[in-house]
Write a protein that holds these residues in place. Sequence first.
Motif, mmCIF file in Angstrom:
data_model
loop_
_atom_site.group_PDB
_atom_site.id
_atom_site.type_symbol
_atom_site.label_atom_id
_atom_site.label_comp_id
_atom_site.label_asym_id
_atom_site.label_seq_id
_atom_site.Cartn_x
_atom_site.Cartn_y
_atom_site.Cartn_z
ATOM 1 N N LEU A 35 5.815 -19.360 4.663
ATOM 2 C CA LEU A 35 7.123 -18.784 4.029
ATOM 3 C C LEU A 35 6.973 -18.484 2.711
ATOM 4 O O LEU A 35 7.273 -17.303 2.219
ATOM 5 C CB LEU A 35 8.444 -19.549 4.102
ATOM 6 N N LYS A 36 6.206 -19.100 1.959
ATOM 7 C CA LYS A 36 5.920 -18.917 0.693
ATOM 8 C C LYS A 36 4.852 -17.615 0.501
ATOM 9 O O LYS A 36 5.198 -16.730 -0.385
ATOM 10 C CB LYS A 36 5.313 -20.069 -0.156
ATOM 11 N N SER A 37 3.994 -17.546 1.296
ATOM 12 C CA SER A 37 2.986 -16.252 1.273
ATOM 13 C C SER A 37 3.878 -15.155 1.569
ATOM 14 O O SER A 37 3.875 -13.961 0.934
ATOM 15 C CB SER A 37 1.863 -16.467 2.394
ATOM 16 N N TYR A 38 4.732 -15.302 2.602
ATOM 17 C CA TYR A 38 5.473 -14.001 3.077
ATOM 18 C C TYR A 38 6.258 -13.596 2.007
ATOM 19 O O TYR A 38 6.424 -12.374 1.677
ATOM 20 C CB TYR A 38 6.134 -14.533 4.273
ATOM 21 N N HIS A 39 6.976 -14.442 1.301
ATOM 22 C CA HIS A 39 8.110 -13.963 0.299
ATOM 23 C C HIS A 39 7.387 -13.544 -0.910
ATOM 24 O O HIS A 39 7.752 -12.608 -1.705
ATOM 25 C CB HIS A 39 9.026 -15.092 -0.227
ATOM 26 N N THR A 40 6.164 -14.206 -1.233
ATOM 27 C CA THR A 40 5.400 -13.813 -2.501
ATOM 28 C C THR A 40 4.942 -12.355 -2.292
ATOM 29 O O THR A 40 4.926 -11.421 -3.387
ATOM 30 C CB THR A 40 4.362 -14.604 -2.715
ATOM 31 N N TYR A 41 4.348 -11.999 -1.125
ATOM 32 C CA TYR A 41 3.871 -10.686 -0.668
ATOM 33 C C TYR A 41 4.792 -9.672 -1.124
ATOM 34 O O TYR A 41 4.356 -8.691 -1.645
ATOM 35 C CB TYR A 41 3.178 -10.715 0.699
ATOM 36 N N TYR A 42 6.049 -9.865 -0.453
ATOM 37 C CA TYR A 42 6.834 -8.800 -0.512
ATOM 38 C C TYR A 42 7.621 -8.733 -1.956
ATOM 39 O O TYR A 42 8.082 -7.744 -2.275
ATOM 40 C CB TYR A 42 8.089 -8.893 0.751
ATOM 41 N N LYS A 43 7.770 -9.808 -2.436
ATOM 42 C CA LYS A 43 8.377 -9.768 -3.921
ATOM 43 C C LYS A 43 7.536 -9.079 -4.884
ATOM 44 O O LYS A 43 7.961 -8.326 -5.517
ATOM 45 C CB LYS A 43 8.480 -11.261 -4.264
ATOM 46 N N ASN A 44 5.970 -9.011 -4.631
ATOM 47 C CA ASN A 44 5.068 -8.645 -5.478
ATOM 48 C C ASN A 44 5.023 -7.020 -5.440
ATOM 49 O O ASN A 44 4.352 -6.418 -6.034
ATOM 50 C CB ASN A 44 3.759 -9.176 -5.680
ATOM 51 N N LYS A 45 5.406 -6.517 -4.240
ATOM 52 C CA LYS A 45 5.575 -5.065 -4.007
ATOM 53 C C LYS A 45 6.678 -4.282 -4.459
ATOM 54 O O LYS A 45 7.744 -4.636 -4.235
ATOM 55 C CB LYS A 45 5.436 -4.694 -2.525
ATOM 56 N N ASN A 46 6.138 -3.282 -5.324
ATOM 57 C CA ASN A 46 7.356 -2.495 -5.627
ATOM 58 C C ASN A 46 8.132 -1.738 -4.744
ATOM 59 O O ASN A 46 7.526 -1.487 -3.989
ATOM 60 C CB ASN A 46 6.703 -1.445 -6.705
ATOM 61 N N SER A 47 9.305 -1.628 -4.977
ATOM 62 C CA SER A 47 10.135 -0.974 -3.837
ATOM 63 C C SER A 47 9.685 0.342 -3.506
ATOM 64 O O SER A 47 10.099 0.793 -2.506
ATOM 65 C CB SER A 47 11.606 -0.838 -4.559
ATOM 66 N N GLU A 48 8.955 0.874 -4.589
ATOM 67 C CA GLU A 48 8.603 2.345 -4.019
ATOM 68 C C GLU A 48 7.331 2.260 -3.235
ATOM 69 O O GLU A 48 6.777 3.243 -2.847
ATOM 70 C CB GLU A 48 8.175 3.049 -5.353
ATOM 71 N N GLU A 49 6.918 1.195 -2.873
ATOM 72 C CA GLU A 49 5.601 0.999 -2.278
ATOM 73 C C GLU A 49 5.614 0.646 -0.521
ATOM 74 O O GLU A 49 4.902 0.422 0.013
ATOM 75 C CB GLU A 49 4.637 0.022 -2.870
ATOM 76 N N TYR A 50 6.992 0.179 -0.523
ATOM 77 C CA TYR A 50 7.060 -0.134 0.920
ATOM 78 C C TYR A 50 8.716 0.203 1.171
ATOM 79 O O TYR A 50 9.773 0.266 0.567
ATOM 80 C CB TYR A 50 6.964 -1.716 1.191
ATOM 81 N N ILE A 51 8.740 0.382 2.587
ATOM 82 C CA ILE A 51 10.195 0.757 2.939
ATOM 83 C C ILE A 51 10.605 -0.477 4.109
ATOM 84 O O ILE A 51 9.832 -1.154 4.674
ATOM 85 C CB ILE A 51 10.547 2.056 3.510
ATOM 86 N N SER A 52 11.955 -0.584 3.963
ATOM 87 C CA SER A 52 12.673 -1.773 4.842
ATOM 88 C C SER A 52 13.251 -0.815 5.940
ATOM 89 O O SER A 52 14.164 -0.159 5.592
ATOM 90 C CB SER A 52 13.327 -2.696 4.200
ATOM 91 N N ILE A 53 13.182 -1.400 7.458
ATOM 92 C CA ILE A 53 13.766 -0.595 8.268
ATOM 93 C C ILE A 53 14.440 -1.692 9.247
ATOM 94 O O ILE A 53 13.921 -2.795 9.423
ATOM 95 C CB ILE A 53 13.049 0.263 9.117
ATOM 96 N N ASN A 54 15.738 -1.614 9.981
ATOM 97 C CA ASN A 54 16.203 -2.125 10.788
ATOM 98 C C ASN A 54 15.711 -1.961 12.340
ATOM 99 O O ASN A 54 16.125 -0.840 12.967
ATOM 100 C CB ASN A 54 17.786 -2.250 10.671
ATOM 101 N N SER A 55 15.136 -2.795 12.947
ATOM 102 C CA SER A 55 14.585 -2.620 14.307
ATOM 103 C C SER A 55 14.988 -3.598 15.149
ATOM 104 O O SER A 55 14.426 -4.719 15.135
ATOM 105 C CB SER A 55 13.078 -2.416 14.355
ATOM 106 N N GLN A 56 16.159 -3.117 16.016
ATOM 107 C CA GLN A 56 16.670 -4.214 16.790
ATOM 108 C C GLN A 56 17.277 -5.358 16.109
ATOM 109 O O GLN A 56 18.169 -4.993 15.013
ATOM 110 C CB GLN A 56 15.797 -4.727 17.859
ATOM 111 N N ASP A 57 16.828 -6.644 16.290
ATOM 112 C CA ASP A 57 17.418 -7.501 15.485
ATOM 113 C C ASP A 57 16.510 -8.093 14.366
ATOM 114 O O ASP A 57 16.485 -9.225 13.772
ATOM 115 C CB ASP A 57 17.629 -8.879 16.279
ATOM 116 N N ARG A 58 15.555 -7.262 13.708
ATOM 117 C CA ARG A 58 14.498 -7.827 12.797
ATOM 118 C C ARG A 58 14.522 -6.689 11.689
ATOM 119 O O ARG A 58 14.939 -5.477 12.013
ATOM 120 C CB ARG A 58 13.245 -7.692 13.192
#
Length: 238
Positions: free
Chosen positions: A125-148
């Motif tokens: 969990l720490k790896s997961y949250h650190t990875y996405y926290k360190n990504k600038n919002s312009e570098e990735y997009i978040s999408i809703n796919s079914q229940d994820r």
Amino acid sequence: MLEVIICEDNSVYRNKLKLFIENTILRKNLDLKVTISTGDPQDVINSINKNNITGIYFLDVDLKNSINGIRLGEKIREVDPLGFIIFITTHMEMSYLAFKYKVEAMDYVIKDDADFKERVNSCLLKSYHTYYKNKNSEEYISINSQDRIINIRMDDILFIETASSHKVKVHEENRQVEYYGNLKDIQEKLTPNFYRCHKSYIVNKNKICEIDKKHNKIIMINGEKCYVSFRYKKGLLG
């Protein structure tokens, strides 16, 4: 996508660790996938040399191989400097080698400890949250796919197409993600290297291998094809 790699020579223990990690991914709805689970460090080396990934690595220190877990961690660091390495061990006395080889491990988890599963879960969990926290919002997009909720790095996207009247399909090099949406909305979130080349396609110009002008086709770096209309061709070639 952030990948999980397991290298443990004991097949029974390896399968248990893989099952536990996959259950955590499912339970927490994480955008993770166990892509390698092996007892052979060469499998890991071959894969990371071939694929440009950022990974979470669970490595047994004593692999009963000419390459131990510490040396494997060193080789991983050469090609994945941002990856998260967790050593699974019964030999804490070998931890000093990680400093010698400059592996920069996140943690050392003792196999026989009562809190083993909690430690593995915490590292995941720490790896997961650190990875996405360190990504600038312009570098990735978040999408809703079914229940994820899936976080997709823009650099990983080849092209995006209209899959049906209400769905969009995002093509990455190693997977496709389909969700309810439209190209207009997703285009507003993308960086300038993305180009609307057709009414049904948006292409990442950095991932184009070839443009077939005669047949109005775009061939991507992985061999997939999308289309460019006559109207938008000039803007793509310009």
